[in-house]
Motif scaffolding. Structure first.
Motif, PDB file in Angstrom:
ATOM      1  N   TYR A 176       0.725  -1.113  -0.034  1.00  0.00           N
ATOM      2  CA  TYR A 176       0.165  -0.080  -0.053  1.00  0.00           C
ATOM      3  C   TYR A 176       0.856   1.159  -0.046  1.00  0.00           C
ATOM      4  CZ  TYR A 176      -4.086  -3.235   1.766  1.00  0.00           C
ATOM      5  OH  TYR A 176      -4.886  -3.922   1.683  1.00  0.00           O
ATOM      6  N   PHE A 199      -4.256   0.992  -2.147  1.00  0.00           N
ATOM      7  CA  PHE A 199      -3.807  -0.383  -2.621  1.00  0.00           C
ATOM      8  C   PHE A 199      -2.803  -0.245  -3.491  1.00  0.00           C
ATOM      9  CE2 PHE A 199      -4.047  -4.781  -3.060  1.00  0.00           C
ATOM     10  CZ  PHE A 199      -4.277  -5.086  -4.558  1.00  0.00           C
ATOM     11  N   GLU A 214      -6.473 -15.030   2.364  1.00  0.00           N
ATOM     12  CA  GLU A 214      -6.926 -13.773   1.796  1.00  0.00           C
ATOM     13  C   GLU A 214      -7.813 -12.934   2.550  1.00  0.00           C
ATOM     14  OE1 GLU A 214      -7.369 -14.430  -2.400  1.00  0.00           O
ATOM     15  OE2 GLU A 214      -9.029 -12.812  -2.376  1.00  0.00           O
ATOM     16  N   LEU A 215      -8.549 -13.681   3.310  1.00  0.00           N
ATOM     17  CA  LEU A 215     -10.043 -13.028   3.902  1.00  0.00           C
ATOM     18  C   LEU A 215      -9.638 -12.688   5.309  1.00  0.00           C
ATOM     19  CD1 LEU A 215     -13.035 -14.512   2.229  1.00  0.00           C
ATOM     20  CD2 LEU A 215     -11.815 -12.365   1.632  1.00  0.00           C
ATOM     21  N   ARG A 217     -13.820  -3.354   3.317  1.00  0.00           N
ATOM     22  CA  ARG A 217     -13.170  -4.338   2.644  1.00  0.00           C
ATOM     23  C   ARG A 217     -14.404  -4.933   2.039  1.00  0.00           C
ATOM     24  NH1 ARG A 217      -9.965  -8.688   4.660  1.00  0.00           N
ATOM     25  NH2 ARG A 217     -11.747 -10.178   4.661  1.00  0.00           N
ATOM     26  N   ASN A 264     -16.746 -11.166   2.016  1.00  0.00           N
ATOM     27  CA  ASN A 264     -16.751 -12.615   1.398  1.00  0.00           C
ATOM     28  C   ASN A 264     -16.000 -12.484   0.199  1.00  0.00           C
ATOM     29  OD1 ASN A 264     -18.493 -13.431   3.514  1.00  0.00           O
ATOM     30  ND2 ASN A 264     -20.245 -12.507   2.037  1.00  0.00           N
ATOM     31  N   THR A 265     -15.371 -11.424  -0.337  1.00  0.00           N
ATOM     32  CA  THR A 265     -14.679 -11.544  -1.397  1.00  0.00           C
ATOM     33  C   THR A 265     -13.543 -10.217  -1.449  1.00  0.00           C
ATOM     34  OG1 THR A 265     -14.172 -11.877  -3.938  1.00  0.00           O
ATOM     35  CG2 THR A 265     -16.020 -10.441  -2.986  1.00  0.00           C
ATOM     36  N   GLY A 266     -12.535 -10.197  -2.375  1.00  0.00           N
ATOM     37  CA  GLY A 266     -11.973  -8.874  -2.436  1.00  0.00           C
ATOM     38  C   GLY A 266     -10.684  -8.921  -1.520  1.00  0.00           C
ATOM     39  N   ASN A 267      -9.526  -8.491  -1.823  1.00  0.00           N
ATOM     40  CA  ASN A 267      -8.320  -8.460  -1.021  1.00  0.00           C
ATOM     41  C   ASN A 267      -7.829  -7.322  -0.451  1.00  0.00           C
ATOM     42  OD1 ASN A 267      -7.711  -7.454  -3.472  1.00  0.00           O
ATOM     43  ND2 ASN A 267      -6.910  -9.179  -4.054  1.00  0.00           N
ATOM     44  N   GLN A 268      -8.292  -6.187  -1.327  1.00  0.00           N
ATOM     45  CA  GLN A 268      -7.754  -5.056  -0.756  1.00  0.00           C
ATOM     46  C   GLN A 268      -8.566  -3.957   0.212  1.00  0.00           C
ATOM     47  OE1 GLN A 268      -8.139  -1.682  -3.778  1.00  0.00           O
ATOM     48  NE2 GLN A 268      -8.171  -3.464  -5.277  1.00  0.00           N
ATOM     49  N   PHE A 269      -7.978  -3.479   1.142  1.00  0.00           N
ATOM     50  CA  PHE A 269      -8.703  -2.368   1.835  1.00  0.00           C
ATOM     51  C   PHE A 269      -8.596  -1.109   1.196  1.00  0.00           C
ATOM     52  CE2 PHE A 269      -9.139  -4.379   5.983  1.00  0.00           C
ATOM     53  CZ  PHE A 269      -8.343  -5.325   6.170  1.00  0.00           C
ATOM     54  N   PHE A 309      -9.114   2.773   2.347  1.00  0.00           N
ATOM     55  CA  PHE A 309      -8.921   3.666   3.537  1.00  0.00           C
ATOM     56  C   PHE A 309      -9.306   5.008   3.345  1.00  0.00           C
ATOM     57  CE2 PHE A 309      -6.276   0.919   6.368  1.00  0.00           C
ATOM     58  CZ  PHE A 309      -5.711  -0.080   5.579  1.00  0.00           C
ATOM     59  N   GLY A 310      -9.685   5.557   4.402  1.00  0.00           N
ATOM     60  CA  GLY A 310     -10.069   6.941   4.673  1.00  0.00           C
ATOM     61  C   GLY A 310      -8.542   7.775   4.717  1.00  0.00           C
TER      62      GLY A 310
END
Lengths: 113, 114
Positions: free
Chosen positions: A35, A45, A98-99, B94, B97-102, B104-105
């Protein structure tokens, strides 16, 4: 258990030079993330590795940035050639799955002059 | 796409006073919500998270946040702050249930004044 470590903690380089940032994830974490936070803005990201493979590199700003994770352990992020707008704090994070929760390193503060 | 808004960039507050750090998000899908804290010269640490269940979540050091779906908010509160709470606080989402990236504010710098 050691946390995520990053090296160097600070780097000051001139425009046009090359810099390589290193991240050592928590042992056993297959997922590694990069990041970046540009001053005053949100943390964004850059990319995601699963072991040595790039799972998602949609956040990489341009082809001056090259990330590698040979052997699926530590990762490097090279910026070549560096530009002024590349200045910021680069964070690395890792997770077991991953989660699952991502554990962040202290960041590398990059200043391009 | 997901986005997070932290309207307050800096919040000064006196010791033992209450504090609220605001976070609003936008998303077209279900999300998980997080607050991270960065103490001086340290990395980001997870403070608390909402995944499902009770909309009120608490941290071990007295912070709490409430997920409000109708207002798309996840404000962070503490009834009485300490000097040691001085840090930068980041709200993040995020995809569930899916997705990898955060996402952010921009962060809120909390300064506790003695």
């Amino acid at each position: 258990e050691a946390g995520v470590t990053q090296f160097p903690s600070h780097s000051v380089i001139e425009k046009g030079q090359t810099v390589t940032l290193r991240c050592d994830p928590i042992s056993g974490h297959d997922n590694l993330y990069w990041y970046r936070r540009v001053m005053g803005k949100e943390i964004k990201f850059l990319l995601h590795f699963v072991k040595e493979s790039k799972q998602d590199e949609s956040g990489m700003p341009n082809n001056r940035f090259l990330a590698e994770r040979t052997g699926g352990t530590y990762s490097t992020l090279k910026v070549q050639p560096a530009e002024l707008e590349d200045s910021g704090v680069y964070f690395c994070a890792s997770s077991q799955e991953e989660l699952y929760e991502q554990y962040f390193g202290p960041g590398t503060r990059l200043t391009v002059t | 796409a997901q986005s997070v808004t932290q309207l307050d960039s800096q919040v000064p507050v006196f010791e033992e006073a209450p504090v609220e750090l605001r976070c609003n998000y936008s998303s077209s899908v279900s999300v998980y919500l997080f607050w991270y804290v960065q103490y001086p010269n340290q990395g980001l640490q997870l403070l608390l998270k909402y995944l499902s269940g009770s909309t009120l979540v608490e941290s071990i050091n007295g912070f709490e946040a409430e997920f409000n779906k109708s207002q798309t908010s996840f404000h962070l509160r503490k009834p009485s702050v300490h000097i040691s709470d001085t840090a930068e606080y980041f709200c993040a989402v995020r995809r569930a249930n899916t997705g990898n990236q955060f996402y952010f504010g921009t962060g809120t710098s909390l300064t506790v004044i003695p």
